[in-house]
Design an enzyme around this catalytic site. Sequence first.
Site, PDB file in Angstrom:
ATOM      1  N   ILE A  43       0.820  -1.227   0.000  1.00  0.00           N
ATOM      2  CA  ILE A  43       0.000   0.000   0.000  1.00  0.00           C
ATOM      3  C   ILE A  43       0.852   1.274   0.000  1.00  0.00           C
ATOM      4  O   ILE A  43       0.317   2.368  -0.170  1.00  0.00           O
ATOM      5  CB  ILE A  43      -1.030   0.022   1.155  1.00  0.00           C
ATOM      6  CG1 ILE A  43      -0.355  -0.016   2.535  1.00  0.00           C
ATOM      7  CG2 ILE A  43      -2.055  -1.092   0.987  1.00  0.00           C
ATOM      8  CD1 ILE A  43      -1.304   0.279   3.691  1.00  0.00           C
ATOM      9  N   ALA A  66      -1.216  -2.884   8.051  1.00  0.00           N
ATOM     10  CA  ALA A  66      -0.597  -1.951   9.000  1.00  0.00           C
ATOM     11  C   ALA A  66       0.740  -2.499   9.476  1.00  0.00           C
ATOM     12  O   ALA A  66       1.002  -3.702   9.376  1.00  0.00           O
ATOM     13  CB  ALA A  66      -1.513  -1.739  10.211  1.00  0.00           C
ATOM     14  N   THR A 107      -7.014   2.258  16.273  1.00  0.00           N
ATOM     15  CA  THR A 107      -6.595   1.630  17.528  1.00  0.00           C
ATOM     16  C   THR A 107      -6.862   2.483  18.762  1.00  0.00           C
ATOM     17  O   THR A 107      -6.890   3.719  18.681  1.00  0.00           O
ATOM     18  CB  THR A 107      -5.073   1.347  17.425  1.00  0.00           C
ATOM     19  OG1 THR A 107      -4.569   0.970  18.700  1.00  0.00           O
ATOM     20  CG2 THR A 107      -4.294   2.577  16.980  1.00  0.00           C
ATOM     21  N   ASP A 108      -6.969   1.816  19.898  1.00  0.00           N
ATOM     22  CA  ASP A 108      -7.051   2.496  21.189  1.00  0.00           C
ATOM     23  C   ASP A 108      -5.767   3.288  21.489  1.00  0.00           C
ATOM     24  O   ASP A 108      -5.788   4.189  22.330  1.00  0.00           O
ATOM     25  CB  ASP A 108      -7.292   1.469  22.299  1.00  0.00           C
ATOM     26  CG  ASP A 108      -6.280   0.328  22.297  1.00  0.00           C
ATOM     27  OD1 ASP A 108      -5.753  -0.010  21.220  1.00  0.00           O
ATOM     28  OD2 ASP A 108      -6.000  -0.238  23.374  1.00  0.00           O
ATOM     29  N   TYR A 131       3.629   4.140  17.309  1.00  0.00           N
ATOM     30  CA  TYR A 131       2.525   3.399  16.666  1.00  0.00           C
ATOM     31  C   TYR A 131       1.238   4.228  16.716  1.00  0.00           C
ATOM     32  O   TYR A 131       0.566   4.417  15.702  1.00  0.00           O
ATOM     33  CB  TYR A 131       2.336   2.055  17.378  1.00  0.00           C
ATOM     34  CG  TYR A 131       1.128   1.261  16.933  1.00  0.00           C
ATOM     35  CD1 TYR A 131       1.082   0.663  15.683  1.00  0.00           C
ATOM     36  CD2 TYR A 131       0.024   1.099  17.777  1.00  0.00           C
ATOM     37  CE1 TYR A 131      -0.031  -0.068  15.278  1.00  0.00           C
ATOM     38  CE2 TYR A 131      -1.082   0.365  17.388  1.00  0.00           C
ATOM     39  CZ  TYR A 131      -1.106  -0.217  16.137  1.00  0.00           C
ATOM     40  OH  TYR A 131      -2.208  -0.938  15.746  1.00  0.00           O
ATOM     41  N   LYS A 135      -0.809   5.769  13.517  1.00  0.00           N
ATOM     42  CA  LYS A 135      -2.187   5.335  13.264  1.00  0.00           C
ATOM     43  C   LYS A 135      -3.142   6.537  13.276  1.00  0.00           C
ATOM     44  O   LYS A 135      -4.118   6.566  12.532  1.00  0.00           O
ATOM     45  CB  LYS A 135      -2.624   4.301  14.307  1.00  0.00           C
ATOM     46  CG  LYS A 135      -1.931   2.949  14.197  1.00  0.00           C
ATOM     47  CD  LYS A 135      -2.273   2.174  12.930  1.00  0.00           C
ATOM     48  CE  LYS A 135      -3.691   1.697  12.879  1.00  0.00           C
ATOM     49  NZ  LYS A 135      -3.958   0.899  11.650  1.00  0.00           N
TER      50      LYS A 135
END
Length: 288
Positions: A43, A66, A107-108, A131, A135
């Site tokens: 990607i 990811a 994501t959290d 991270y 994200k």
Amino acid sequence: MSKKLEGKVLITGVHGQLGRALAAACGDRGLNYEGRDIDTLDIRNPTAVDNWITAAQPSAIVNCAAFTTVDDCETNEGLALAVNGTAVGYLATACDRVGARLVQISTDYVFPGDGDRPYTEEDAVGPVSAYGRTKLRGEEHARSVESNLVVRTAWLYGHDGSNFVETMRAQIDRGAGGLKVVDDQRGCPTFCDDLADAILDLIDAGATGLVHAVNAGDTTWHGFAVEIAHRLGADIDIRPVATKEFPRPAPRPAYSVLDTSRLESILERPMPPWQDALARYLERPCAP
Ligand SMILES: NC(=O)c1ccc[n+]([C@@H]2O[C@H](COP(=O)([O-])OP(=O)(O)OC[C@H]3O[C@@H](n4cnc5c(N)ncnc54)[C@H](OP(=O)(O)O)[C@@H]3O)[C@@H](O)[C@H]2O)c1
């Protein structure tokens, strides 16, 4: 619920835990879908992304690709940003051009993790790790598409994946007499099969914008480990310890429970409790 998902669904990162579950769910529903992973579609390559999407003319793309190794993101934030952030921009541009919906999985870790009540979609973000930062950039790119859905999830495990449940199972299988597991990080263990169903139902329901999707309930890694051992019938001493006993390159959010009220009002159902999800996951024999 009305079923509105017509046309082709594309899945990136289809060899990953969630990608596989999503492909299986699409198959079960008789949907027309096609999945690619880095071996057939990187990607980070905007031309390849554009060519694939132009040729397929999909109605929706679910981006499960990811850079997910949280500690490696700390030392390689440039690569993490290229995959988790910039590449989502390429998907977004192509989606806008063909009029497809972009479903971005997030994501959290976009939250700071210092809260004391479940995070809602309206809460302020503030990632504390590379991270999480990358994200979040991916979320921003996805939100630029007219028809976007950003699904934040957490603590994933899925069949044939490398995940906490399998780490615990391996320890038990090798006869470990005792384990130490951190008890001061709280979150929502989530089974990829349940998340895949929720994602397809959200698309069917025409949901847009941010939605939190995790199995119901929350626990700590220690609580999760105890439940895994119990379900596997293992007699093992699992001791609760503090995060500081296991220093890692990337800081972990202490509290990353996600509020799923929005999901529940869209789908008119909660996601199954995490204990029930774990039991269903463990019913299937693991890969040899
Ligand atoms: N795992 C969790 O606990 C968790 C929690 C919250 C949110 N999420 C999010 O949920 C989504 C799915 O996670 P997952 O656990 O299914 O991840 P996963 O198992 O690591 O799968 C990700 C897939 O993406 C592929 N990939 C990596 N770089 C790529 C690239 N440049 N182009 C195309 N494909 C690429 C990976 O290939 P390689 O394996 O060859 O690198 C892998 O097959 C991700 O967006 C993740 O950030 C995960």
